[in-house]
Design a protein around this motif. Structure first.
Motif: not given
Length: 255
Positions: A10, A12-13, A20, A44, A129, A133, A137, A147, A149, A164
């Protein structure tokens, strides 16, 4: 929870604009080149991933399919290097609100759909994603093995790192612990401030779990023409970084 046999990564940020979707595209191609069967999945609603793969805007996606209670197996499109791509697809505001309400009520929504795709232990799913938040996600982290980041070497990304880490904390503490890596993307080694920020990231995280991808205009130029940057014969620090990261990720996922 329905069984998803594939390895799930995954991206994520907390903050947007960190690359991403570009990274999802490159990791999909890079891992596929290592002999893995890769599916790049867009969670997304902005539906921007079609631009990276040169796919039409009206390509059917999982957003509308989910609202119509249809499976996703017919949605896969050809991506770079032989990987498959499942886009979010075009949705309007009302459809997005309806889907988000559904996802909040059904935490196993994504797990169920992945379990019906016929994926094996040798398959890899890369999930892109939205920033922040959000319910997408959390659905993704619910099934993730790893994950990633994604951050920039700037104060905004550094400041968002603690938030995060709080989001990831429950998943890092579960019995099948989530593995976590931080990728500092688009690093400009000619910029002293960027190097100072990278030092702060390293102080915060230590050497383990921190990876760097250099800034390279060849990446954006290739994607602008719907081409796979990893196909280029031109020297590219960023492509070298991606190949090295894919080797390490492959070792983490399958080692």
């Amino acid at each position: 929870m329905p069984a998803c046999r594939a390895r799930v990564v995954v991206l994520a940020s907390v903050n947007g604009g960190v690359g991403r979707s570009t990274l999802a595209t490159l990791l999909g191609s890079g891992l596929q080149r290592l002999g893995r069967a890769v599916t790049v999945l867009e969670l997304d609603p902005q539906n921007a991933l079609h631009l990276h793969f040169g796919l039409p805007l009206d390509t059917p996606g999982l957003g509308r399919a989910s609202l119509c209670n249809r499976p996703w197996d017919h949605l896969a499109q050809p991506g770079f290097g032989g990987c498959r791509v499942v886009l979010f697809g075009e949705t309007d505001t009302q459809q997005q609100e309806d889907l988000q309400r559904w996802l909040k009520q059904d935490p196993e929504w994504l797990a169920q759909h992945l379990s019906h795709l016929g994926l094996s232990e040798q398959d890899t799913v890369i999930i892109d994603t939205p920033a922040g938040n959000n319910v997408y996600l959390h659905q993704a982290l619910h099934v993730a093995d790893t994950a990633v980041v994604v951050a920039l070497a700037d104060a905004t990304s550094l400041g968002a790192l603690e938030q995060m880490q709080r989001l990831l904390a429950p998943h890092l503490a579960r019995p099948s612990a989530l593995r976590c890596h931080v990728f500092v993307n688009q690093l400009d080694e000619g910029n002293a401030f960027s190097l100072d920020m990278l030092d702060l990231f390293q102080q915060r995280l230590g050497e383990n779990g921190l990876e760097v991808i250099h800034r390279d205009p060849l990446i954006s130029e290739a994607l602008a023409f719907g081409e796979d940057p990893l196909d280029s014969a031109a020297a590219s620090m960023a492509c070298d970084d991606i190949h090295a990261l894919c080797q390490r990720l492959d070792g983490v996922l399958y080692g």
